[in-house]
Motif scaffolding. Structure first.
Motif, PDB file in Angstrom:
ATOM      1  N   GLN A 366      11.359  21.787 -79.830  1.00 26.53           N
ATOM      2  CA  GLN A 366      10.862  23.101 -79.414  1.00 26.53           C
ATOM      3  C   GLN A 366      11.651  24.216 -80.110  1.00 26.53           C
ATOM      4  O   GLN A 366      12.023  25.230 -79.499  1.00 26.53           O
ATOM      5  N   ARG A 367      11.875  24.036 -81.422  1.00 27.29           N
ATOM      6  CA  ARG A 367      12.643  25.007 -82.186  1.00 27.29           C
ATOM      7  C   ARG A 367      11.864  25.450 -83.423  1.00 27.29           C
ATOM      8  O   ARG A 367      11.082  24.677 -83.983  1.00 27.29           O
ATOM      9  N   ILE A 368      12.121  26.694 -83.849  1.00 26.55           N
ATOM     10  CA  ILE A 368      11.457  27.238 -85.029  1.00 26.55           C
ATOM     11  C   ILE A 368      12.499  27.789 -85.982  1.00 26.55           C
ATOM     12  O   ILE A 368      13.423  28.495 -85.564  1.00 26.55           O
ATOM     13  N   SER A 369      12.360  27.481 -87.248  1.00 25.68           N
ATOM     14  CA  SER A 369      13.194  28.097 -88.281  1.00 25.68           C
ATOM     15  C   SER A 369      12.289  28.813 -89.268  1.00 25.68           C
ATOM     16  O   SER A 369      11.149  28.404 -89.494  1.00 25.68           O
ATOM     17  N   MET A 370      12.799  29.913 -89.860  1.00 22.87           N
ATOM     18  CA  MET A 370      11.997  30.712 -90.783  1.00 22.87           C
ATOM     19  C   MET A 370      12.773  31.013 -92.050  1.00 22.87           C
ATOM     20  O   MET A 370      13.965  31.322 -92.000  1.00 22.87           O
ATOM     21  N   THR A 371      12.099  30.915 -93.186  1.00 22.61           N
ATOM     22  CA  THR A 371      12.651  31.347 -94.463  1.00 22.61           C
ATOM     23  C   THR A 371      11.712  32.383 -95.071  1.00 22.61           C
ATOM     24  O   THR A 371      10.527  32.432 -94.724  1.00 22.61           O
ATOM     25  N   GLU A 372      12.243  33.206 -95.971  1.00 18.15           N
ATOM     26  CA  GLU A 372      11.445  34.281 -96.557  1.00 18.15           C
ATOM     27  C   GLU A 372      11.707  34.405 -98.050  1.00 18.15           C
ATOM     28  O   GLU A 372      12.733  33.955 -98.555  1.00 18.15           O
ATOM     29  N   ARG A 373      10.743  35.033 -98.739  1.00 18.65           N
ATOM     30  CA  ARG A 373      10.895  35.396-100.144  1.00 18.65           C
ATOM     31  C   ARG A 373      10.725  36.912-100.266  1.00 18.65           C
ATOM     32  O   ARG A 373      10.339  37.578 -99.304  1.00 18.65           O
ATOM     33  N   SER A 374      10.975  37.441-101.459  1.00 18.59           N
ATOM     34  CA  SER A 374      11.024  38.892-101.609  1.00 18.59           C
ATOM     35  C   SER A 374       9.805  39.504-102.292  1.00 18.59           C
ATOM     36  O   SER A 374       9.679  40.733-102.326  1.00 18.59           O
ATOM     37  N   GLU A 375       8.887  38.703-102.841  1.00 21.80           N
ATOM     38  CA  GLU A 375       7.738  39.279-103.532  1.00 21.80           C
ATOM     39  C   GLU A 375       6.875  40.111-102.580  1.00 21.80           C
ATOM     40  O   GLU A 375       6.732  39.771-101.405  1.00 21.80           O
ATOM     41  N   ASN A 376       6.308  41.185-103.106  1.00 17.43           N
ATOM     42  CA  ASN A 376       5.438  42.058-102.315  1.00 17.43           C
ATOM     43  C   ASN A 376       3.994  41.664-102.595  1.00 17.43           C
ATOM     44  O   ASN A 376       3.490  41.877-103.714  1.00 17.43           O
ATOM     45  N   LEU A 377       3.301  41.125-101.596  1.00 24.69           N
ATOM     46  CA  LEU A 377       1.992  40.521-101.844  1.00 24.69           C
ATOM     47  C   LEU A 377       1.172  40.460-100.564  1.00 24.69           C
ATOM     48  O   LEU A 377       1.596  40.872 -99.498  1.00 24.69           O
ATOM     49  N   GLU A 378      -0.029  39.924-100.692  1.00 26.42           N
ATOM     50  CA  GLU A 378      -0.916  39.725 -99.537  1.00 26.42           C
ATOM     51  C   GLU A 378      -1.985  38.669 -99.886  1.00 26.42           C
ATOM     52  O   GLU A 378      -1.981  38.114-100.974  1.00 26.42           O
ATOM     53  N   PHE A 379      -2.876  38.430 -98.935  1.00 26.29           N
ATOM     54  CA  PHE A 379      -4.072  37.594 -99.091  1.00 26.29           C
ATOM     55  C   PHE A 379      -3.779  36.202 -99.662  1.00 26.29           C
ATOM     56  O   PHE A 379      -4.323  35.817-100.700  1.00 26.29           O
ATOM     57  N   PRO A 380      -2.944  35.397 -99.010  1.00 25.46           N
ATOM     58  CA  PRO A 380      -2.645  34.051 -99.523  1.00 25.46           C
ATOM     59  C   PRO A 380      -3.860  33.130 -99.432  1.00 25.46           C
ATOM     60  O   PRO A 380      -4.625  33.176 -98.463  1.00 25.46           O
ATOM     61  N   ARG A 381      -4.043  32.289-100.434  1.00 17.63           N
ATOM     62  CA  ARG A 381      -5.104  31.281-100.423  1.00 17.63           C
ATOM     63  C   ARG A 381      -4.551  29.979-101.001  1.00 17.63           C
ATOM     64  O   ARG A 381      -3.659  29.980-101.856  1.00 17.63           O
ATOM     65  N   VAL A 382      -5.122  28.874-100.530  1.00 17.87           N
ATOM     66  CA  VAL A 382      -4.768  27.557-101.055  1.00 17.87           C
ATOM     67  C   VAL A 382      -6.030  26.859-101.543  1.00 17.87           C
ATOM     68  O   VAL A 382      -7.149  27.311-101.287  1.00 17.87           O
ATOM     69  N   ASP A 383      -5.833  25.774-102.255  1.00 16.63           N
ATOM     70  CA  ASP A 383      -6.950  24.943-102.692  1.00 16.63           C
ATOM     71  C   ASP A 383      -7.734  24.498-101.455  1.00 16.63           C
ATOM     72  O   ASP A 383      -7.148  23.994-100.497  1.00 16.63           O
ATOM     73  N   PRO A 384      -9.066  24.695-101.417  1.00 17.87           N
ATOM     74  CA  PRO A 384      -9.826  24.366-100.200  1.00 17.87           C
ATOM     75  C   PRO A 384      -9.765  22.900 -99.815  1.00 17.87           C
ATOM     76  O   PRO A 384     -10.034  22.551 -98.668  1.00 17.87           O
ATOM     77  N   ARG A 385      -9.363  22.038-100.742  1.00 19.65           N
ATOM     78  CA  ARG A 385      -9.291  20.608-100.427  1.00 19.65           C
ATOM     79  C   ARG A 385      -8.047  20.233 -99.636  1.00 19.65           C
ATOM     80  O   ARG A 385      -7.937  19.093 -99.163  1.00 19.65           O
ATOM     81  N   VAL A 386      -7.107  21.169 -99.474  1.00 18.50           N
ATOM     82  CA  VAL A 386      -5.877  20.853 -98.747  1.00 18.50           C
ATOM     83  C   VAL A 386      -5.718  21.708 -97.487  1.00 18.50           C
ATOM     84  O   VAL A 386      -4.629  21.736 -96.900  1.00 18.50           O
TER      85      VAL A 386
END
Length: 500
Positions: A366-386
């Protein structure tokens, strides 16, 4: 196509390229500056049209279209912002306009039509705004019977069960004819679900199973559909308090939601301000992480994170009872409440950064860890097969080398496993929309695909569709399909291959 070649060829384009005419009368020419919008050529794509539909049978192709890229690229976004001398204050308010970019052996054609919601039809006939908007306080001049009375159908478009659905998170989906984009009307999945919210971010797995949700007055509605578009099950449950939940994500076994700490001040709302103006960021409160089992919607668990703002997710997958997911993180509601109203006035100002973030949710501990990157962006998409499975790559439009503002002017692929990126920079010439991943073939591996999106050329004041090899973004677009006109900026969409 190298960046310098793109800029050179665009710069020397002759007037003959622009010869195809608008499919509208001169009096309705959307190139005419809107009276309530500052004359800002960088933001022309946010002026909006006046309600007309447009089309072009033959876009001018720069480069070479891939022979295996055939199908329909549908997009949706707010396209009309002014009526009767009044302009919407917020980007989310405009009436929905659905676009079809058709990739064929003959080239690329474009068609766009406004969704004929009851709101749109009534207001076009009246020549003025008649109902309140999400981010603009307007006194209702007609009966408000449900949320669908102000349904703008302006956020996304998906294909399901042989028809298109224009989506808006606060109300019903609107059915459209996939061939001519004519509006067929409000969609009701079951009598008891009439008028219930159906979010603009459904998730479709590789086998065609579709999951979606809606939120209303503290309730969360969950949906599952078969690949044929049949409603398999739905469930209504109490959800954490948040005035806005825009997106969610699915893994192999779960639906995952992040409820940002946004309160709705009812007193402000009663005083006559818009919903956006009545929303209050509660930095001292936590972001709630709701995890619902796919197999049984009644089973869920709730965890917490520090306060953060999220609009869009990329993907999620789980292994050894740990859920891994990615999203785009903002500090608070600054862009939503301050930046968007400014750009709607034509002010080209900097937005607050939105950056990639990654969660690991250990269900056993019942724990959460978070990492981050610095790029300024939006609208993430992945290959629809995954979708809902382990993925290696995420694709984004990104702000590259921006000094005056944070406009998205490039595309980027992130390798989640190595952390390496591949990107292309259009420079200050263009503003880009979301780009989607189109597999090169059914048998190809993840990332062996085309990256297809839409952009606005500031210098030419026209819009284009861009095609990249998703395995080599740095090489530049392999093809650009230029229209003889500009288009209102869209939010989301999907590509449906002819061979699929």
């Amino acid at each position: 196509m190298q960046r310098r070649h793109f800029l050179q060829s665009v710069g020397v384009a002759t007037s003959a390229i622009l010869a195809p005419a608008w499919a509208v009368s001169a009096d309705n020419n959307p190139l005419k500056p809107a009276p309530l919008f500052h004359a800002n050529s960088k933001l022309t794509c946010l002026r909006g049209f006046q309600g007309q539909d447009v089309q072009s049978e033959h876009a001018w192709i720069e480069g070479k279209l891939p022979s295996d890229l055939r199908g329909n690229f549908y997009r949706n976004g707010p396209g009309l912002f002014e009526r009767g001398g009044q302009r919407y204050h917020h980007w989310f308010d405009g009436d929905g306009m659905v676009h079809a970019w058709r990739f064929t052996d003959q080239g690329v054609a474009h068609q766009a039509r406004f969704v004929r919601t009851k709101k749109f039809v009534a207001e076009q006939q009246a020549g003025e705004f008649l109902v309140p908007a999400f981010g603009t306080a307007i006194k209702a001049k007609i009966p408000m019977r449900s949320a669908d009375s102000m349904n703008a159908a302006n956020t996304n478009v998906v294909q399901m069960g042989g028809r298109l659905l224009a989506l808006w998170e606060g109300g019903s989906a609107h059915g459209l004819d996939a061939q001519n984009l004519q509006t067929q009307g409000v969609v009701t999945w079951a009598p008891e679900l009439a008028g219930m919210p159906f979010s603009a971010h459904p998730k479709v797995e590789a086998d065609g199973t579709l999951w979606n949700f809606g939120t209303m007055m503290g309730k969360l509605i969950l949906y599952q559909f078969s690949p044929q578009g049949k409603l398999l099950k739905h469930h209504v449950m109490n959800g954490p308090n948040s005035a806005m939940v825009h997106d969610f994500v699915v893994s192999q076994k779960h639906l995952i939601f992040l409820f940002s700490p946004i309160a709705l001040n009812i007193d402000k709302l009663k005083s006559g301000v818009s919903m956006v103006e009545a929303m209050e960021w509660q930095a001292q409160e936590s972001t709630k992480v709701l995890i619902v089992e796919k197999a049984d919607f009644s089973k869920s668990r709730l965890l917490e994170l520090p306060a953060l703002m999220v609009f869009h997710f990329g993907n999620a997958w789980e292994e050894n009872n740990v859920i891994h997911l990615d999203f785009v993180k903002s500090a608070d509601m600054g862009n939503f409440q301050n930046w968007m109203p400014k750009i709607m006035r034509g002010e080209d100002v900097s937005s607050e950064p939105s950056t990639p973030a990654f969660l690991s949710i250990d269900l056993s501990r019942q724990r959460i860890s978070m990492t981050e990157r610095s790029e300024n962006l939006e609208f993430p998409r992945v290959d629809p097969r995954v979708v809902g499975q382990r993925n290696q790559f995420i694709y984004y439009p990104v702000a590259i080398n921006k000094t005056e503002n944070n406009a998205l002017n490039g595309v980027m692929r992130l390798d989640r496993e190595s952390g390496k990126t591949d990107s292309f920079d259009f420079g200050d010439r263009c503003r880009l929309e979301e780009h989607v991943v189109v597999p090169k073939s059914v048998a190809s591996k993840e990332g062996e695909a085309w990256l297809v999106g839409v952009g606005f050329d500031i210098q030419r004041q026209t819009s284009f569709a861009s095609v990249f090899d998703a395995q080599n973004l740095a090489a530049g677009p392999v093809a650009l399909a230029h229209l003889p006109y500009w288009l209102p900026h869209c939010f989301h969409g999907n590509f449906y291959s002819s061979s699929a």
